[in-house]
Design a protein around this motif. Structure first.
Motif, short mmCIF file in Angstrom:
data_model
loop_
_atom_site.label_atom_id
_atom_site.label_comp_id
_atom_site.label_asym_id
_atom_site.label_seq_id
_atom_site.Cartn_x
_atom_site.Cartn_y
_atom_site.Cartn_z
N SER A 1 -0.30 4.54 4.41
CA SER A 1 -1.37 3.60 4.72
C SER A 1 -1.71 3.64 6.21
CB SER A 1 -0.93 2.18 4.33
OG SER A 1 -1.84 1.22 4.84
N LEU B 1 -3.10 1.09 7.64
CA LEU B 1 -3.12 -0.29 8.11
C LEU B 1 -2.15 -0.53 9.27
CD1 LEU B 1 -4.47 -3.00 7.75
CD2 LEU B 1 -2.81 -3.55 5.95
N GLY C 1 0.82 -1.20 0.00
CA GLY C 1 0.00 0.00 0.00
C GLY C 1 0.85 1.25 0.00
N ARG D 1 -10.49 -0.79 1.49
CA ARG D 1 -9.15 -0.29 1.23
C ARG D 1 -8.06 -1.30 1.58
NH1 ARG D 1 -8.00 5.53 3.62
NH2 ARG D 1 -9.61 5.98 2.05
N TYR D 2 -8.27 -2.08 2.64
CA TYR D 2 -7.16 -2.88 3.16
C TYR D 2 -7.36 -4.39 3.09
CZ TYR D 2 -5.58 1.64 4.78
OH TYR D 2 -5.19 2.95 4.83
N SER D 3 -8.48 -4.85 2.58
CA SER D 3 -8.66 -6.30 2.43
C SER D 3 -7.63 -6.89 1.47
CB SER D 3 -10.08 -6.62 1.95
OG SER D 3 -11.02 -6.36 2.96
N PRO E 1 -4.40 -5.80 0.73
CA PRO E 1 -3.11 -5.98 1.38
C PRO E 1 -3.10 -7.12 2.40
CG PRO E 1 -3.61 -3.65 1.22
CD PRO E 1 -4.83 -4.38 0.76
N VAL E 2 -4.20 -7.29 3.13
CA VAL E 2 -4.27 -8.39 4.10
C VAL E 2 -4.22 -9.73 3.38
CG1 VAL E 2 -5.76 -9.55 5.79
CG2 VAL E 2 -5.46 -7.06 5.88
N MET F 1 -12.46 0.99 5.40
CA MET F 1 -11.23 0.29 5.74
C MET F 1 -11.23 -1.13 5.18
SD MET F 1 -9.48 2.60 7.35
CE MET F 1 -10.27 3.76 6.22
N LEU G 1 -11.04 -5.18 10.73
CA LEU G 1 -11.34 -4.18 9.71
C LEU G 1 -12.82 -3.77 9.67
CD1 LEU G 1 -9.01 -5.19 6.73
CD2 LEU G 1 -8.81 -3.20 8.23
N LEU H 1 -6.69 -9.05 11.84
CA LEU H 1 -7.05 -7.88 11.04
C LEU H 1 -8.33 -8.11 10.24
CD1 LEU H 1 -3.50 -6.82 9.82
CD2 LEU H 1 -4.98 -5.56 11.39
#
Length: 240
Positions: A159, A161, A155, A215-217, A219-220, A212, A205, A201
């Protein structure tokens, strides 16, 4: 700038590029003294001298299929015998600074590698074409990023995260910006912890809001893929 995540592919037994990356095939020396007999040389004619000699420059580069942007005329690129005969008296033999390591005596190879910096080396992997690299990555069992290779996006460097991870007891993800600055390498044991953090996480989230999650699923998911490879292959991973 963005932050990426990758695996230490040279530590992974299943990586088809492993041997290629470990094999240094050429090195560049700023100071070739003492190794002149092993150096590669170019035989070339300076651009202005070549233009004066051949006359019609456009016709010359066309019939010899030479790149118009060339900085000199390299004799191994001149295809027409008449042009070669015209230019050879003007040609100079110039040291490139490069040495092919294959076939060097063991003691010479050792000294050459000692003198060459890490950025002045070409491995078997570097010698592949982009198509060959892409094909190898697409078929690699370590190509965790949907067949695109063993590097993917974590990211942007701003970020949120890591901040979210810090609030939910996920120290590896929370430390990603620091890991980038320090050039830190993580171990397969760290990957076990990262898998735990991925699970935390995923549950955290939604508590942070739908934005969130969207946006961050990704990268996880990518961290999970890297961690699984790290554990199964016994190789490290890193953020950069």
């Amino acid at each position: 700038m963005g932050i990426n995540i990758g695996i230490c592919e040279t530590e992974a037994p299943s990586a088809p590029c492993r041997e290629l990356r470990a094999n240094v095939v050429k090195v560049h020396l700023e100071d070739p003294s003492g190794f002149e007999e092993y150096m590669e040389y170019d035989t070339k004619v300076e651009l202005d001298a070549a233009k004066d000699a051949v006359g019609d420059w456009d016709a010359f580069i066309k019939r010899n299929r030479i790149n118009p942007e060339t900085d000199a005329v390299y004799m191994d690129k001149v295809k027409k015998d008449d042009d070669r005969a015209l230019l050879e008296p003007l040609a100079q033999r110039v040291c490139t600074g490069w040495i092919v390591t294959e076939g060097l005596p063991d003691d010479v190879r050792e000294k050459v590698l000692e003198r060459a910096g890490s950025d002045d080396r070409l491995t078997g992997w570097d010698m592949l074409s982009f198509d060959e690299m892409n094909d190898m990555c697409a078929n690699c069992p370590l190509s965790w990023d949907k067949g695109r290779g063993c590097i993917g996006a974590f990211g942007p460097d701003n970020s949120l995260l890591p901040e979210i991870a810090g609030r939910h007891g996920c120290p590896i993800v929370a430390s990603v910006p620091d890991a980038v600055r320090e050039g830190r390498r993580f171990t397969p044991e760290d990957a076990e912890e990262l898998l735990r953090e991925v699970g935390v996480l995923r549950e955290a989230l939604p508590e942070e809001g739908k934005m969130m999650v969207r946006r961050y699923s990704g990268p996880v998911d990518r961290m999970e893929a890297v961690a699984k490879i790290s554990v199964s292959e016994g190789c490290g991973f890193f953020f950069f």
